[in-house]
Design a protein around this motif. Structure first.
Motif, PDB file in Angstrom:
ATOM      1  N   SER A 113     -33.425   7.014 -45.423  1.00  0.00           N
ATOM      2  CA  SER A 113     -32.304   7.887 -45.071  1.00  0.00           C
ATOM      3  C   SER A 113     -32.371   9.221 -45.808  1.00  0.00           C
ATOM      4  O   SER A 113     -32.184  10.285 -45.192  1.00  0.00           O
ATOM      5  N   MET A 114     -32.642   9.185 -47.103  1.00  0.00           N
ATOM      6  CA  MET A 114     -32.719  10.410 -47.891  1.00  0.00           C
ATOM      7  C   MET A 114     -33.917  11.263 -47.468  1.00  0.00           C
ATOM      8  O   MET A 114     -33.835  12.493 -47.389  1.00  0.00           O
ATOM      9  N   ALA A 115     -35.050  10.594 -47.202  1.00  0.00           N
ATOM     10  CA  ALA A 115     -36.252  11.325 -46.780  1.00  0.00           C
ATOM     11  C   ALA A 115     -36.030  12.017 -45.442  1.00  0.00           C
ATOM     12  O   ALA A 115     -36.447  13.166 -45.242  1.00  0.00           O
ATOM     13  N   MET A 116     -35.361  11.327 -44.502  1.00  0.00           N
ATOM     14  CA  MET A 116     -35.108  11.929 -43.196  1.00  0.00           C
ATOM     15  C   MET A 116     -34.082  13.060 -43.288  1.00  0.00           C
ATOM     16  O   MET A 116     -34.178  14.058 -42.561  1.00  0.00           O
ATOM     17  N   THR A 117     -33.119  12.926 -44.203  1.00  0.00           N
ATOM     18  CA  THR A 117     -32.160  14.009 -44.411  1.00  0.00           C
ATOM     19  C   THR A 117     -32.868  15.250 -44.926  1.00  0.00           C
ATOM     20  O   THR A 117     -32.605  16.372 -44.478  1.00  0.00           O
ATOM     21  N   MET A 118     -33.804  15.052 -45.846  1.00  0.00           N
ATOM     22  CA  MET A 118     -34.557  16.197 -46.355  1.00  0.00           C
ATOM     23  C   MET A 118     -35.409  16.808 -45.251  1.00  0.00           C
ATOM     24  O   MET A 118     -35.521  18.036 -45.150  1.00  0.00           O
ATOM     25  N   ASN A 119     -36.008  15.978 -44.412  1.00  0.00           N
ATOM     26  CA  ASN A 119     -36.791  16.492 -43.285  1.00  0.00           C
ATOM     27  C   ASN A 119     -35.927  17.348 -42.359  1.00  0.00           C
ATOM     28  O   ASN A 119     -36.355  18.408 -41.884  1.00  0.00           O
ATOM     29  N   LYS A 120     -34.711  16.867 -42.084  1.00  0.00           N
ATOM     30  CA  LYS A 120     -33.810  17.602 -41.186  1.00  0.00           C
ATOM     31  C   LYS A 120     -33.428  18.949 -41.785  1.00  0.00           C
ATOM     32  O   LYS A 120     -33.425  19.973 -41.088  1.00  0.00           O
ATOM     33  N   ILE A 121     -33.091  18.944 -43.070  1.00  0.00           N
ATOM     34  CA  ILE A 121     -32.710  20.199 -43.725  1.00  0.00           C
ATOM     35  C   ILE A 121     -33.894  21.157 -43.770  1.00  0.00           C
ATOM     36  O   ILE A 121     -33.776  22.348 -43.467  1.00  0.00           O
TER      37      ILE A 121
END
Length: 296
Positions: A272-280
């Motif tokens: 979840s955190m990795a995908m949030t960083m990818n989105k940002i």
């Protein structure tokens, strides 16, 4: 053979293509376009569709078929079991990408073919570049960065390697690689268990969770510094402040995530955190490079 064709149309096969994941790879296309401002609209449309709707999904599907992940992967929190239909579907998408590339010229076709073959070598068991930590890191960094940048410019301008092998284009191409060399290990940080089970000694697995974040920090600083130098070098110092402002949300999130991981690596080094960083990261970079293209 009929069953293989039927499996191609299974929902799970299409999910593993992870077409929305192409959004995360889009900044390189926009940056390339900012270096090819005279590109025809038709070329922009064709190259964009080939890369983001066919080439990248083909690579995603092919990789998923041979990885057979049971836990979260980029773009899929709960991946379904793969079938042979996914393998053939990924090849169909690759074939469409190649046919589309021929609409531009043979040089663009060769670049698309090269990208596809290397992405296959990344996951195919007979070669499987993924199991070599530094080789896979460099391969992903250069092919998703510099090589993709060059491929885009060739497609956008209908040029060839002889036309674009100059420092005006090679420098920004190499700088895209620097960004990816920092972010790539972070995409592996939540997959240590599965990678170890398959025998894939990824760079993140080799570095460890904390080592991955320290490593990424160094490369982000290097990449940021080179972009600042580059914009100043080409007489676009005005873009530096837009670049820094656009990157601010990403930097803030990264340091928040890093601080949480320091407290509890097993809890916060997750999908979840990795995908949030990818989105940002994708959103801020897409915004900046689109603005940079329009403002020139």
């Amino acid at each position: 053979m009929l069953s293989h064709i039927t499996n191609m149309f299974k929902k799970s096969s299409w999910e593993h293509l992870r077409i929305p994941f192409s959004y995360y790879l889009m900044p390189v296309f926009w940056f390339a376009l900012s270096s090819a401002t005279e590109a025809k609209f038709a070329n922009v449309l064709i190259v964009g569709i080939i890369l983001h709707l066919f080439l990248y999904p083909s690579s995603n599907g092919y990789n998923s078929y041979f990885d057979k992940d049971e836990k979260s992967i980029g773009g899929l929190k709960n991946p379904k079991k793969v079938t042979i239909g996914l393998y053939y579907l990924s090849l169909v998408f690759f074939g469409i990408a190649l046919l589309g590339a021929l609409m531009i010229n043979i040089s663009f076709f060769v670049m698309v073919l090269l990208y596809g073959l290397v992405s296959m070598a990344y996951s195919h068991p007979s070669i499987r570049l993924k199991k070599y930590p530094y080789l896979s890191w460099l391969t992903a960094g250069f092919f998703q960065g510099a090589i993709t940048f060059i491929m885009c410019v060739i497609g956008l301008l209908e040029g060839d390697l002889n036309n674009i092998l100059n420092w005006d284009l090679l420098l920004p191409a190499l700088f895209t690689t620097l960004l990816l060399l920092g972010s790539y290990p972070l995409t592996q940080v939540y997959q240590h268990e599965e990678d170890k089970k398959r025998g894939d000694i990824t760079l993140s697995l080799k570095l460890g969770i904390m080592g991955t974040f320290n490593f990424a920090s160094i490369w982000f600083i290097i990449a940021g510094g080179t972009f600042i130098w580059y914009f100043n070098h080409i007489g676009s110092a005005w873009a530096i402040w837009w670049f820094l402002g656009s990157m601010a949300p990403l930097v803030i999130f990264f340091f928040i995530w890093f601080s949480l991981v320091k407290k509890n690596p097993n809890k916060y080094a997750n999908h979840s955190m990795a995908m949030t960083m990818n989105k940002i990261s994708a959103s801020t970079l897409n915004f900046f490079f689109i603005y940079y293209y329009l403002a020139q």
